[in-house]
Design a protein around this motif. Structure first.
Motif, short mmCIF file in Angstrom:
data_model
loop_
_atom_site.label_atom_id
_atom_site.label_comp_id
_atom_site.label_asym_id
_atom_site.label_seq_id
_atom_site.Cartn_x
_atom_site.Cartn_y
_atom_site.Cartn_z
N TRP A 279 0.89 -0.96 0.11
CA TRP A 279 -0.18 -0.02 -0.21
C TRP A 279 1.02 1.36 0.00
O TRP A 279 2.07 1.26 0.44
CB TRP A 279 -0.82 0.16 1.42
CG TRP A 279 -1.92 -0.93 1.39
CD1 TRP A 279 -2.16 -1.92 0.21
CD2 TRP A 279 -2.84 -1.28 2.23
NE1 TRP A 279 -3.40 -2.72 0.63
CE2 TRP A 279 -3.74 -2.28 1.83
CE3 TRP A 279 -3.02 -0.95 3.45
CZ2 TRP A 279 -4.69 -2.66 2.52
CZ3 TRP A 279 -3.91 -1.23 4.52
CH2 TRP A 279 -4.96 -2.46 3.78
N GLU A 354 -3.78 3.91 -1.34
CA GLU A 354 -4.52 2.99 -0.71
C GLU A 354 -4.94 3.79 0.81
O GLU A 354 -6.08 3.26 1.22
CB GLU A 354 -4.12 1.71 -0.39
CG GLU A 354 -4.07 0.78 -1.53
CD GLU A 354 -2.73 1.25 -2.58
OE1 GLU A 354 -1.88 2.06 -2.22
OE2 GLU A 354 -2.65 0.70 -3.71
N PRO A 384 -8.21 0.58 2.74
CA PRO A 384 -9.35 0.24 1.92
C PRO A 384 -10.70 -0.53 2.66
O PRO A 384 -11.61 -0.40 2.10
CB PRO A 384 -8.30 -0.98 1.02
CG PRO A 384 -7.12 -0.61 1.00
CD PRO A 384 -7.04 0.15 2.18
#
Ligand code: ATP
Ligand code: MG
Length: 420
Positions: A279, A354, A384
């Motif tokens: 991420w 993210e 997320p």
């Protein structure tokens, strides 16, 4: 002979009694002595004064097995360590011809004549063994005094450190006995020192009830706590096992508040969590003015997961740079959970990453209201699967509030990712 178990360190030099120069040698010496299981009982800094230095040497020798002095081995009249130690030990000082030749050769290699005052550096206390100084002129000295040891090391750190390493390996290791000191550090966020202390009490009692006894100290800095655990043991494997159990005790007691057990910083832990998941992160900050992003970039390799940090101080910047709706700010105020969340979502969305972070607050000293006093800082994190917001009332003045806010922001990132 008895094993060396306790030590005192004396750093010699009047310059370190002023406000500008700090004694950096003593912590290094401490670290090396600790690895041998030698406990440092006291440290002091003493000026270049024969009487004062001799009094400190005499006093230290009343208390400990090993006295390490650093500094005051230079060639000038204010370099008095040799003389002070010789006086207390009741020994003479003599010039060592071989050392004079070595010092002269050192000058000649650099095309220089040895100034006569440098002869002073060849003075050896009776019965002392010189310790080679490959990085300077003054040798160190190793002095056995009954069952005690006195070691003289130079002051310049570049000369002291290699001599210390050689001395530890070639000489002191054999004298230190079989006990070794083992340490662990457990770092926590989201709890205060006194709350932690309360929960640690029963653990302290458990750790003290069985040999080898575990000593614990707690340190607080910028909203984080560090619990240091140590023990002395003749059996390193058993000592390690016992410390592992103690670390597990702390993890049981504090759960998600524990962010590292291997000495990693909070920003390193956050970086590792992002890296593991592949991420990336974007930060929108107001009252911290970029400090949260700054901490993330303290980690080497952070470009792998940090996309950007946006400093959006004004309302207009929050709208222009992070896409926060003007009427949201008008409805709730810039310091509010909806705005913090919109900053986090905006940073995340605009960067196309993210993880988004939003920080907005009142660092003071002005700008506080009864409903939102100075120190009110609001954090939001979006990942997320979920998002979280948190409103904190942080203590201290402007700079502390901002510092604490960086810890709270990074910790909320960690907790949101881990869902703890
Ligand atoms: P020299 O031969 O260079 O004179 P010395 O052993 O006499 O060596 P000092 O004159 O006391 O050492 O110190 C030289 C310099 O080393 C100091 O100006 C200081 O910058 C540094 N120094 C001395 N002691 C320490 C210390 N404890 N921690 C950090 N730096 C130190
Ligand atoms: Mg000096």
């Amino acid at each position: 002979v008895r094993a060396i178990a306790t030590a005192e360190i004396i750093a010699v030099g009047s310059e370190m009694l002023g406000p500008d120069r700090t004694d950096t040698n003593s912590p290094q010496i401490t670290r090396r002595l600790n690895t041998l299981g030698i406990e440092v009982r006291a440290k002091r800094i003493v000026g270049d004064d024969l009487e004062g230095l001799a009094a400190s040497v005499a006093d230290a020798l009343e208390r400990v097995d090993l006295l390490v002095l650093t500094g005051g081995l230079g060639p000038t009249d204010d370099d008095l360590t040799r003389e002070a130690v010789a006086r207390v030990l009741g020994r003479a000082v003599r010039e060592d011809e071989a050392l004079v030749r070595a010092i002269r050769a050192r000058f000649e290699r650099r095309g220089m004549r040895m100034p006569e005052i440098n002869r002073r550096q060849a003075q050896i206390i009776d019965g002392a063994e010189p310790l080679a100084n490959p990085n300077g002129t003054a040798p160190g000295q190793w002095i056995e005094h009954g069952e005690q040891l006195v070691v003289l090391l130079p002051g310049p750190p570049g000369e002291m450190a290699p001599m210390l390493d050689a001395m530890i390996e070639e000489r002191l290791g054999r004298r230190a006995g079989s006990h070794r000191l083992a340490r662990r550090s457990v770092r926590l966020a989201g709890t205060t020192e006194s709350h932690a202390e309360e929960r640690l009490r029963p653990l302290y009692a458990r750790w003290a009830s069985r040999d080898p006894v575990i000593a614990a100290t707690i340190l607080a800095a910028r909203g984080q706590l560090e619990l240091q655990l140590s023990l002395r043991s003749a059996d390193p494997a058993a000592g390690d096992l016992r410390l592992d159990e103690a670390v597990a005790d702390v993890q049981d007691a504090f759960g998600g508040d524990v962010f590292s057990v291997g000495g990693q910083s909070l920003e390193e832990v956050v970086g590792a969590l992002l890296r593991d998941r592949g991420w990336r992160i974007a930060v929108g900050e107001s009252c911290t003015g970029g400090l949260v992003t700054g901490r993330l970039t303290e980690v080497a390799g952070s470009s792998a997961y940090l996309d950007r940090g946006v400093v959006a101080y004004s309302n207009r910047a929050k709208t222009e740079l992070l896409g926060v709706a003007e009427d949201l700010i008008a409805a709730h105020g810039a310091v509010s959970e909806p705005v913090a969340l919109a900053m986090a979502e905006g940073a995340r969305h605009l960067a196309g990453v993210e993880v988004g972070v939003g920080v907005t607050g009142i660092a003071g000293p002005g700008g506080g209201t009864p409903a939102k006093p100075v120190g009110t800082v609001i954090f939001a994190v979006v990942v997320p699967e979920r998002h979280r917001t948190r409103t904190a009332l942080l203590p201290g003045g402007r700079s502390l509030v901002r510092l604490f806010a960086t810890t709270a922001a990074l910790d909320l990132v960690r907790r949101t990712i881990l869902d703890v």
